[in-house]
Design a protein around this motif. Structure first.
Motif, PDB file in Angstrom:
ATOM      1  N   VAL A   4      33.400  38.994  40.169  1.00 41.64           N
ATOM      2  CA  VAL A   4      34.466  39.677  40.895  1.00 41.64           C
ATOM      3  C   VAL A   4      35.273  40.494  39.902  1.00 41.64           C
ATOM      4  N   LYS A   5      35.355  41.775  40.169  1.00 40.94           N
ATOM      5  CA  LYS A   5      36.082  42.704  39.315  1.00 40.94           C
ATOM      6  C   LYS A   5      37.332  43.159  40.069  1.00 40.94           C
ATOM      7  N   THR A   6      38.438  43.322  39.357  1.00 45.10           N
ATOM      8  CA  THR A   6      39.686  43.780  39.950  1.00 45.10           C
ATOM      9  C   THR A   6      40.042  45.146  39.373  1.00 45.10           C
ATOM     10  N   GLU A   7      40.396  46.083  40.266  1.00 47.82           N
ATOM     11  CA  GLU A   7      40.838  47.412  39.846  1.00 47.82           C
ATOM     12  C   GLU A   7      42.175  47.719  40.486  1.00 47.82           C
ATOM     13  N   VAL A   8      43.010  48.467  39.758  1.00 49.64           N
ATOM     14  CA  VAL A   8      44.305  48.892  40.272  1.00 49.64           C
ATOM     15  C   VAL A   8      44.351  50.412  40.183  1.00 49.64           C
ATOM     16  N   VAL A   9      44.630  51.063  41.330  1.00 47.94           N
ATOM     17  CA  VAL A   9      44.631  52.520  41.404  1.00 47.94           C
ATOM     18  C   VAL A   9      45.989  53.003  41.904  1.00 47.94           C
ATOM     19  N   ASN A  10      46.669  53.805  41.110  1.00 46.53           N
ATOM     20  CA  ASN A  10      47.932  54.452  41.502  1.00 46.53           C
ATOM     21  C   ASN A  10      49.000  53.484  42.012  1.00 46.53           C
ATOM     22  N   THR A  11      49.138  52.363  41.377  1.00 47.79           N
ATOM     23  CA  THR A  11      50.201  51.420  41.717  1.00 47.79           C
ATOM     24  C   THR A  11      50.554  50.623  40.468  1.00 47.79           C
ATOM     25  N   ASP A  12      51.757  50.107  40.423  1.00 52.72           N
ATOM     26  CA  ASP A  12      52.210  49.338  39.264  1.00 52.72           C
ATOM     27  C   ASP A  12      51.887  47.855  39.379  1.00 52.72           C
ATOM     28  N   LEU A  13      51.182  47.473  40.406  1.00 49.38           N
ATOM     29  CA  LEU A  13      50.860  46.072  40.632  1.00 49.38           C
ATOM     30  C   LEU A  13      50.057  45.499  39.459  1.00 49.38           C
ATOM     31  N   SER A  14      50.336  44.247  39.119  1.00 50.79           N
ATOM     32  CA  SER A  14      49.581  43.560  38.071  1.00 50.79           C
ATOM     33  C   SER A  14      48.964  42.283  38.642  1.00 50.79           C
ATOM     34  N   PRO A  15      47.851  42.417  39.367  1.00 48.22           N
ATOM     35  CA  PRO A  15      47.222  41.212  39.918  1.00 48.22           C
ATOM     36  C   PRO A  15      46.585  40.373  38.820  1.00 48.22           C
ATOM     37  N   ASP A  16      46.582  39.065  39.012  1.00 49.12           N
ATOM     38  CA  ASP A  16      45.930  38.167  38.073  1.00 49.12           C
ATOM     39  C   ASP A  16      44.442  38.137  38.421  1.00 49.12           C
ATOM     40  N   ALA A  17      43.632  38.796  37.613  1.00 46.81           N
ATOM     41  CA  ALA A  17      42.207  38.970  37.907  1.00 46.81           C
ATOM     42  C   ALA A  17      41.477  37.635  38.050  1.00 46.81           C
ATOM     43  N   GLU A  18      41.837  36.661  37.260  1.00 48.22           N
ATOM     44  CA  GLU A  18      41.161  35.365  37.325  1.00 48.22           C
ATOM     45  C   GLU A  18      41.431  34.666  38.662  1.00 48.22           C
ATOM     46  N   THR A  19      42.677  34.717  39.123  1.00 48.60           N
ATOM     47  CA  THR A  19      43.023  34.087  40.395  1.00 48.60           C
ATOM     48  C   THR A  19      42.341  34.808  41.549  1.00 48.60           C
TER      49      THR A  19
END
Length: 146
Positions: A4-19
């Motif tokens: 599972v890969k996490t990407e962030v596009v045009n937002t300041d959100l910082s999701p925890d990729a591991e969770t």
């Protein structure tokens, strides 16, 4: 193993990729998926609005869209989940929950769609909500944001 890969596009959100990965992997494993690739993309209203028009021919905003990319059951599982951070924030306010909680719910919802669940009737919406609640209860929702 499912990647599972996490990407962030045009937002300041910082999701925890591991969770995010742990949640998606858990849902997919329960659905019988042991090997695959899933990307969870966090973006804005514009991105999801464009996808909704292009692929669903609907001129409306939405909070989550999921695409199953593999063409047949014989292929390795592959999917994408798109989440509008703007819609998630608005929904969190409406429902009186944290942004992290709403993001977790949308991740669950998208993963369930990848497994073939639909929410096109009241009965199916209820079924998906019950699954979402079950999975969210297994994770500390505060961990979704770093």
């Amino acid at each position: 193993m499912t990647s599972v890969k996490t990407e962030v596009v045009n937002t300041d959100l910082s999701p925890d990729a591991e969770t995010v990965s742990d949640l998606v992997t858990s849902i997919l494993a329960d659905g019988g998926v042991q090997l695959g690739d899933v990307t969870v993309i966090f973006g804005g209203d514009g991105m999801l609005h464009s996808l909704k028009r292009q692929f669903f021919h609907k001129d409306e905003y939405t909070d989550v869209i999921a695409f199953r990319l593999d063409a047949s059951p014989d292929e390795q599982f592959e999917g994408e989940i798109y989440i509008s951070v703007e819609r998630a924030a608005e929904n969190a306010g409406i429902f009186g929950v944290s942004l992290a909680n709403e993001l977790g719910r949308l991740i669950c919802h998208g993963a369930l769609h990848l497994l073939g669940y639909n929410d096109d009737s009241d009965e199916r919406k209820t079924e998906m909500r019950e699954f979402e609640n079950r999975y969210l209860s297994q994770f500390s929702v505060d961990r979704f944001l770093s």
